[in-house]
Scaffold this active site. Structure first.
Site, PDB file in Angstrom:
ATOM      1  N   HIS A 123       0.811  -1.213   0.000  1.00 46.76           N
ATOM      2  CA  HIS A 123       0.000   0.000   0.000  1.00 46.76           C
ATOM      3  C   HIS A 123       0.849   1.269   0.000  1.00 46.76           C
ATOM      4  O   HIS A 123       1.921   1.339   0.604  1.00 46.76           O
ATOM      5  CB  HIS A 123      -0.921   0.014   1.221  1.00 46.76           C
ATOM      6  CG  HIS A 123      -0.183  -0.090   2.532  1.00 46.76           C
ATOM      7  ND1 HIS A 123       0.281   1.008   3.218  1.00 46.76           N
ATOM      8  CD2 HIS A 123       0.190  -1.164   3.265  1.00 46.76           C
ATOM      9  CE1 HIS A 123       0.891   0.621   4.320  1.00 46.76           C
ATOM     10  NE2 HIS A 123       0.851  -0.699   4.374  1.00 46.76           N
ATOM     11  N   ASP A 124       0.363   2.263  -0.725  1.00 45.76           N
ATOM     12  CA  ASP A 124       0.933   3.610  -0.741  1.00 45.76           C
ATOM     13  C   ASP A 124       2.335   3.678  -1.341  1.00 45.76           C
ATOM     14  O   ASP A 124       3.055   4.655  -1.143  1.00 45.76           O
ATOM     15  CB  ASP A 124       0.943   4.216   0.671  1.00 45.76           C
ATOM     16  CG  ASP A 124      -0.433   4.215   1.305  1.00 45.76           C
ATOM     17  OD1 ASP A 124      -1.312   4.922   0.789  1.00 45.76           O
ATOM     18  OD2 ASP A 124      -0.632   3.488   2.302  1.00 45.76           O
ATOM     19  N   GLY A 141       5.133  -0.963   2.522  1.00 47.74           N
ATOM     20  CA  GLY A 141       4.310   0.219   2.340  1.00 47.74           C
ATOM     21  C   GLY A 141       5.080   1.529   2.345  1.00 47.74           C
ATOM     22  O   GLY A 141       6.130   1.665   2.972  1.00 47.74           O
TER      23      GLY A 141
END
Length: 268
Positions: A123-124, A141
């Protein structure tokens, strides 16, 4: 216009948007908020879910899981997104997760990227253009990966790490600090082992520019003084050199993560 071709065993949810020439192979699943650009192909058994867009000409191979919710205990169902650029190749069993509220709500993969089998992009994460992520690489992440970065197999990258453009990460490395643009990092834990000279030559950088970059590297990572002082000196001496200034800015922008140093380098 070429109408999308959807195999009878595939499932495409109402609301999904399919561009011209899209091919959805056997047993693939496409969620209701997915956008597939022109000529995207899901070879077979691929799953694309969430608020995910795939750029034109990209191909996704069997058992890839694209856009499912992040592997983050802080995720609480926020309406985050995943964007994958044009002409990307995503091989078997790759996993790519969307963003989270704590990281800007977006994971983004640039154009012309190759992500090989069983790699993971969390994520991200922001990945630039023309990046090669080889087999079993795990990117945690909030990492930022610059253009033209190359990873050897089975690398892992600590969360919030930055890897500058044109860097090379050797196979089986554990990267827990930022890697300067044009640098090469190898090891567990990884250290800076020089410049990615082979990559620079392959991409057509001029010999004189590489020589200046090597001179600046030797100065920045010398043993005298502090890293901050050496960076300031390099910024002044090579003030008209774009490649060196890329490195200077990258180091100056460091925040919570350390910069990888050569084994004989001094800490900041």
């Amino acid at each position: 216009m070429t109408a999308p071709v959807v195999h009878p065993t595939a499932i495409v949810a109402d609301g999904a948007k399919l561009g011209d020439g899209v091919k959805i192979g056997p047993y693939s699943i496409v969620g209701s908020n997915v956008v597939l650009g022109d000529n995207v192909e899901l070879v077979s058994h691929a799953v694309v879910e969430g608020n995910t867009s795939i750029g034109p000409g990209s191909r996704i191979f069997p058992f890839a899981s694209i856009g499912h919710e992040p592997q983050d205990l802080k995720f609480h169902g926020e309406n985050s997104r995943l964007e994958i650029g044009a002409n990307c190749t995503i091989r078997e069993s790759v996993t790519i997760n969307p963003g989270t509220e704590g990281g800007g709500m977006l994971t983004r993969i640039g154009d012309n990227c190759l992500i090989m089998a069983s790699a993971h992009v969390a994520h991200d994460v922001v990945v630039g253009n023309n990046v090669v992520i080889t087999n079993y690489v795990g990117i945690a992440g909030h990492c930022h990966i610059g253009d033209f970065v190359r990873f050897g197999g089975t690398c892992v990258v600590h969360q919030f790490t930055r890897i500058g453009a044109h860097a090379f990460i050797g196979a089986q490395s554990m990267v827990d600090g930022d890697v300067i643009p044009y640098g090469m990092a190898v090891g567990n834990r990884a250290s800076l082992t020089g410049l990615n000279l082979i990559g620079l030559k392959r991409r057509g950088f001029e010999r004189e520019a590489i020589h200046r970059l090597r001179a600046a590297y030797r100065q920045i990572f010398a043993s005298e003084g502090t890293l901050r002082e050496r960076v300031e000196d390099a910024a002044e001496i090579f003030r008209d050199d774009a490649l060196v200034q890329d490195v200077v800015r990258f180091i100056a922008d460091a925040q919570d993560r350390p910069i990888l140093l050569p084994r004989n380098g001094h800490e900041v």
